[in-house]
Design a protein around this motif. Sequence first.
Motif, PDB file in Angstrom:
ATOM      1  N   TYR A  35       0.834  -1.210   0.000  1.00 54.17           N
ATOM      2  CA  TYR A  35       0.000   0.000   0.000  1.00 54.17           C
ATOM      3  C   TYR A  35       0.866   1.257   0.000  1.00 54.17           C
ATOM      4  CZ  TYR A  35      -2.846   3.664   2.241  1.00 54.17           C
ATOM      5  OH  TYR A  35      -3.458   4.847   2.563  1.00 54.17           O
ATOM      6  N   LEU A  36       1.884   1.297   0.846  1.00 57.02           N
ATOM      7  CA  LEU A  36       2.788   2.438   0.889  1.00 57.02           C
ATOM      8  C   LEU A  36       3.538   2.608  -0.433  1.00 57.02           C
ATOM      9  CD1 LEU A  36       4.364   2.168   4.470  1.00 57.02           C
ATOM     10  CD2 LEU A  36       2.463   3.603   3.731  1.00 57.02           C
ATOM     11  N   GLY A  37       4.012   1.474  -0.962  1.00 62.62           N
ATOM     12  CA  GLY A  37       4.741   1.537  -2.226  1.00 62.62           C
ATOM     13  C   GLY A  37       3.876   2.011  -3.372  1.00 62.62           C
ATOM     14  N   ASN A  38       2.624   1.548  -3.420  1.00 62.25           N
ATOM     15  CA  ASN A  38       1.721   1.958  -4.503  1.00 62.25           C
ATOM     16  C   ASN A  38       1.389   3.443  -4.416  1.00 62.25           C
ATOM     17  OD1 ASN A  38       1.610  -0.642  -5.545  1.00 62.25           O
ATOM     18  ND2 ASN A  38      -0.197  -1.205  -4.365  1.00 62.25           N
ATOM     19  N   VAL A  39       1.123   3.921  -3.192  1.00 63.04           N
ATOM     20  CA  VAL A  39       0.810   5.340  -3.030  1.00 63.04           C
ATOM     21  C   VAL A  39       2.001   6.200  -3.426  1.00 63.04           C
ATOM     22  CG1 VAL A  39       0.267   7.139  -1.336  1.00 63.04           C
ATOM     23  CG2 VAL A  39      -0.932   4.953  -1.257  1.00 63.04           C
ATOM     24  N   ALA A  40       3.205   5.745  -3.104  1.00 66.00           N
ATOM     25  CA  ALA A  40       4.412   6.498  -3.454  1.00 66.00           C
ATOM     26  C   ALA A  40       4.559   6.643  -4.966  1.00 66.00           C
ATOM     27  CB  ALA A  40       5.644   5.818  -2.867  1.00 66.00           C
ATOM     28  N   THR A  41       4.030   5.704  -5.724  1.00 68.87           N
ATOM     29  CA  THR A  41       4.097   5.762  -7.187  1.00 68.87           C
ATOM     30  C   THR A  41       2.833   6.349  -7.813  1.00 68.87           C
ATOM     31  OG1 THR A  41       3.263   3.486  -7.368  1.00 68.87           O
ATOM     32  CG2 THR A  41       5.655   3.797  -7.263  1.00 68.87           C
ATOM     33  N   THR A  49     -16.057  -2.657  -7.195  1.00 68.10           N
ATOM     34  CA  THR A  49     -17.322  -2.773  -7.916  1.00 68.10           C
ATOM     35  C   THR A  49     -17.198  -2.495  -9.407  1.00 68.10           C
ATOM     36  OG1 THR A  49     -17.774  -0.488  -7.251  1.00 68.10           O
ATOM     37  CG2 THR A  49     -18.734  -2.233  -5.900  1.00 68.10           C
ATOM     38  N   GLU A  50     -16.249  -1.643  -9.804  1.00 72.31           N
ATOM     39  CA  GLU A  50     -16.136  -1.254 -11.213  1.00 72.31           C
ATOM     40  C   GLU A  50     -14.785  -1.578 -11.819  1.00 72.31           C
ATOM     41  OE1 GLU A  50     -16.722   2.853 -10.622  1.00 72.31           O
ATOM     42  OE2 GLU A  50     -18.913   2.774 -10.612  1.00 72.31           O
ATOM     43  N   ASP A  51     -13.833  -2.017 -10.995  1.00 73.95           N
ATOM     44  CA  ASP A  51     -12.464  -2.260 -11.435  1.00 73.95           C
ATOM     45  C   ASP A  51     -11.908  -1.017 -12.128  1.00 73.95           C
ATOM     46  OD1 ASP A  51     -10.132  -3.726 -11.684  1.00 73.95           O
ATOM     47  OD2 ASP A  51     -10.668  -4.474 -13.677  1.00 73.95           O
ATOM     48  N   ARG A  52     -12.129   0.132 -11.497  1.00 76.36           N
ATOM     49  CA  ARG A  52     -11.708   1.426 -12.035  1.00 76.36           C
ATOM     50  C   ARG A  52     -10.588   1.980 -11.177  1.00 76.36           C
ATOM     51  NH1 ARG A  52     -15.444   6.876 -11.719  1.00 76.36           N
ATOM     52  NH2 ARG A  52     -14.026   8.324 -12.805  1.00 76.36           N
ATOM     53  N   ALA A  53      -9.583   2.554 -11.804  1.00 71.01           N
ATOM     54  CA  ALA A  53      -8.471   3.121 -11.060  1.00 71.01           C
ATOM     55  C   ALA A  53      -8.933   4.325 -10.245  1.00 71.01           C
ATOM     56  CB  ALA A  53      -7.350   3.529 -12.009  1.00 71.01           C
ATOM     57  N   VAL A  54      -8.562   4.357  -8.966  1.00 76.61           N
ATOM     58  CA  VAL A  54      -8.925   5.487  -8.108  1.00 76.61           C
ATOM     59  C   VAL A  54      -8.302   6.773  -8.646  1.00 76.61           C
ATOM     60  CG1 VAL A  54      -8.744   6.442  -5.774  1.00 76.61           C
ATOM     61  CG2 VAL A  54      -9.188   3.997  -6.093  1.00 76.61           C
ATOM     62  N   THR A  55      -7.161   6.655  -9.311  1.00 79.61           N
ATOM     63  CA  THR A  55      -6.516   7.828  -9.901  1.00 79.61           C
ATOM     64  C   THR A  55      -7.428   8.513 -10.905  1.00 79.61           C
ATOM     65  OG1 THR A  55      -4.366   6.736  -9.659  1.00 79.61           O
ATOM     66  CG2 THR A  55      -4.467   8.658 -11.092  1.00 79.61           C
ATOM     67  N   SER A  56      -8.162   7.722 -11.691  1.00 81.70           N
ATOM     68  CA  SER A  56      -9.085   8.319 -12.660  1.00 81.70           C
ATOM     69  C   SER A  56     -10.240   9.021 -11.971  1.00 81.70           C
ATOM     70  CB  SER A  56      -9.613   7.241 -13.613  1.00 81.70           C
ATOM     71  OG  SER A  56     -10.462   6.324 -12.921  1.00 81.70           O
ATOM     72  N   ILE A  57     -10.652   8.497 -10.806  1.00 84.37           N
ATOM     73  CA  ILE A  57     -11.698   9.165 -10.025  1.00 84.37           C
ATOM     74  C   ILE A  57     -11.200  10.514  -9.536  1.00 84.37           C
ATOM     75  CG2 ILE A  57     -13.172   8.992  -7.979  1.00 84.37           C
ATOM     76  CD1 ILE A  57     -12.986   5.975  -8.195  1.00 84.37           C
ATOM     77  N   VAL A  58      -9.946  10.539  -9.096  1.00 85.16           N
ATOM     78  CA  VAL A  58      -9.356  11.794  -8.615  1.00 85.16           C
ATOM     79  C   VAL A  58      -9.292  12.818  -9.745  1.00 85.16           C
ATOM     80  CG1 VAL A  58      -7.267  12.849  -7.676  1.00 85.16           C
ATOM     81  CG2 VAL A  58      -8.032  10.627  -6.818  1.00 85.16           C
ATOM     82  N   VAL A  59      -8.912  12.382 -10.937  1.00 86.95           N
ATOM     83  CA  VAL A  59      -8.802  13.295 -12.079  1.00 86.95           C
ATOM     84  C   VAL A  59     -10.176  13.786 -12.520  1.00 86.95           C
ATOM     85  CG1 VAL A  59      -8.116  13.496 -14.498  1.00 86.95           C
ATOM     86  CG2 VAL A  59      -6.635  12.300 -12.870  1.00 86.95           C
ATOM     87  N   ASP A  60     -11.124  12.872 -12.646  1.00 91.41           N
ATOM     88  CA  ASP A  60     -12.442  13.224 -13.171  1.00 91.41           C
ATOM     89  C   ASP A  60     -13.295  13.979 -12.151  1.00 91.41           C
ATOM     90  OD1 ASP A  60     -11.725  11.966 -15.505  1.00 91.41           O
ATOM     91  OD2 ASP A  60     -12.717  10.079 -15.007  1.00 91.41           O
ATOM     92  N   ARG A 109     -20.124  -0.310  -0.139  1.00 93.52           N
ATOM     93  CA  ARG A 109     -19.166  -1.041   0.686  1.00 93.52           C
ATOM     94  C   ARG A 109     -17.898  -1.406  -0.082  1.00 93.52           C
ATOM     95  NH1 ARG A 109     -22.955  -5.180   4.279  1.00 93.52           N
ATOM     96  NH2 ARG A 109     -24.295  -3.568   5.195  1.00 93.52           N
ATOM     97  N   ASP A 110     -17.525  -0.521  -0.987  1.00 92.83           N
ATOM     98  CA  ASP A 110     -16.302  -0.715  -1.755  1.00 92.83           C
ATOM     99  C   ASP A 110     -15.154  -0.101  -0.944  1.00 92.83           C
ATOM    100  OD1 ASP A 110     -14.214  -0.828  -3.585  1.00 92.83           O
ATOM    101  OD2 ASP A 110     -15.527  -0.446  -5.300  1.00 92.83           O
ATOM    102  N   TYR A 111     -14.607  -0.874  -0.009  1.00 95.76           N
ATOM    103  CA  TYR A 111     -13.628  -0.358   0.928  1.00 95.76           C
ATOM    104  C   TYR A 111     -12.299  -0.014   0.257  1.00 95.76           C
ATOM    105  CZ  TYR A 111     -16.832  -2.039   4.527  1.00 95.76           C
ATOM    106  OH  TYR A 111     -17.939  -2.242   5.311  1.00 95.76           O
ATOM    107  N   ILE A 112     -11.974  -0.687  -0.833  1.00 92.51           N
ATOM    108  CA  ILE A 112     -10.734  -0.376  -1.543  1.00 92.51           C
ATOM    109  C   ILE A 112     -10.805   1.032  -2.141  1.00 92.51           C
ATOM    110  CG2 ILE A 112      -9.166  -1.090  -3.360  1.00 92.51           C
ATOM    111  CD1 ILE A 112      -9.342  -3.035  -1.049  1.00 92.51           C
ATOM    112  N   ALA A 113     -11.948   1.356  -2.746  1.00 88.64           N
ATOM    113  CA  ALA A 113     -12.141   2.694  -3.302  1.00 88.64           C
ATOM    114  C   ALA A 113     -12.149   3.742  -2.197  1.00 88.64           C
ATOM    115  CB  ALA A 113     -13.450   2.753  -4.095  1.00 88.64           C
ATOM    116  N   VAL A 114     -12.817   3.418  -1.090  1.00 86.76           N
ATOM    117  CA  VAL A 114     -12.879   4.348   0.041  1.00 86.76           C
ATOM    118  C   VAL A 114     -11.476   4.611   0.576  1.00 86.76           C
ATOM    119  CG1 VAL A 114     -13.688   4.642   2.415  1.00 86.76           C
ATOM    120  CG2 VAL A 114     -15.228   3.717   0.674  1.00 86.76           C
ATOM    121  N   GLN A 115     -10.678   3.561   0.697  1.00 88.32           N
ATOM    122  CA  GLN A 115      -9.307   3.711   1.181  1.00 88.32           C
ATOM    123  C   GLN A 115      -8.506   4.636   0.274  1.00 88.32           C
ATOM    124  OE1 GLN A 115      -6.625   0.269   2.536  1.00 88.32           O
ATOM    125  NE2 GLN A 115      -5.889   0.655   0.467  1.00 88.32           N
ATOM    126  N   GLY A 116      -8.619   4.459  -1.034  1.00 88.66           N
ATOM    127  CA  GLY A 116      -7.871   5.291  -1.968  1.00 88.66           C
ATOM    128  C   GLY A 116      -8.297   6.742  -1.928  1.00 88.66           C
TER     129      GLY A 116
END
Length: 342
Positions: A75-81, A89-100, A306-313
């Motif tokens: 998790y730390l390594g991924n955030v650093a990059t 639920t959508e298999d969508r990159a959280v980065t794209s959510i941040v941009v859009d 309840r998409d905790y991965i998206a919430v975490q990002g």
Amino acid sequence: MSRHGTSLRAYVLTRVALAIPTVLILMTMVFLLMRVAPGDPIQAALGGQLSQEQLDQRREAAGLDRPIVVQYLEYLGNVATGDFGRTVTEDRAVTSIVVDNGTATLELTFFAFMIALVVGLGIGLLAGRFRDTPIDVGGRLFGIVIYAAPVFFTGFLAQLLFGRELGWFPTSGRASPVTQFELDTVTHFFLLDSLITGDPDVFLDVVSHLVMPSVTLGLLVSGVVIRLVRVNMLQTLKGDYVEAARARGISERNVVLRHAFRNALVPVVTVAGLQFAILLGGAILTEETFNWPGIGSELVRYLDERDYIAVQGIITVFALAVVAVSLIIDLINAFVDPRVRY
């Protein structure tokens, strides 16, 4: 290098160094909070929709089958990059959510912050200058009431009065459907994109949608600025340098604006920066109230799913943004007030 330059450089390096453990602590808290949530994230989000074999595959792809320490280091390594994970639920990159969607939140927050500064500085200046007058009493009362008002309640009142009854402004969205269809999202900031189109109708449509949510959020934060500016104005107006300026025959207007008000702004810089960070959090309720498609509304949606991965990002992005804003404000404050460096 002069002593002042050395102290400033040392202060900047110290603040940057202190920001690193702050970020690590915040990221650790986010990681642990998501892991102590009841149930399995994959099961919670997709349970009943996929077979057990498919759920296991999703869990393995998300790395949730690995030891907690390994998950944390990844998790730390991924955030650093710049990788904040993918939604379940959508298999969508959280980065794209941040941009859009993050640009919508930044656009709302920025203009709300500008409104908070204009209203807060203006009313605070008048209240401090005309102490114990009806202007002062009215300014203080306005600051207290507007600060205590819930954002969703104020938003609903604004929608009812200015949207439904008077019809001055639209009550939801960033733009009308026709405008969104015609708008070429180059920067994802609708106001800038509308200027790029060169169409005044598109620009006015975007501005009209921005007015109510930004004014509502900005006014609620202005209460803190009003009180702070007033208190500092009262202190600076009692200063010896103010009395000396008056003794030299300088007009009262110049004494207030060039001497008292300028010095009263020094502590306001820090608090105003913190308020900007608070605005990022307050924007969530504003976005829900005005159906503003920002990152806050996306956070609420993923919480419901309840998409905790998206919430975490998304929460990680919020945490990093708050730390970055706080760091920038500290550095600005060091430039404005040399006493901070020592």
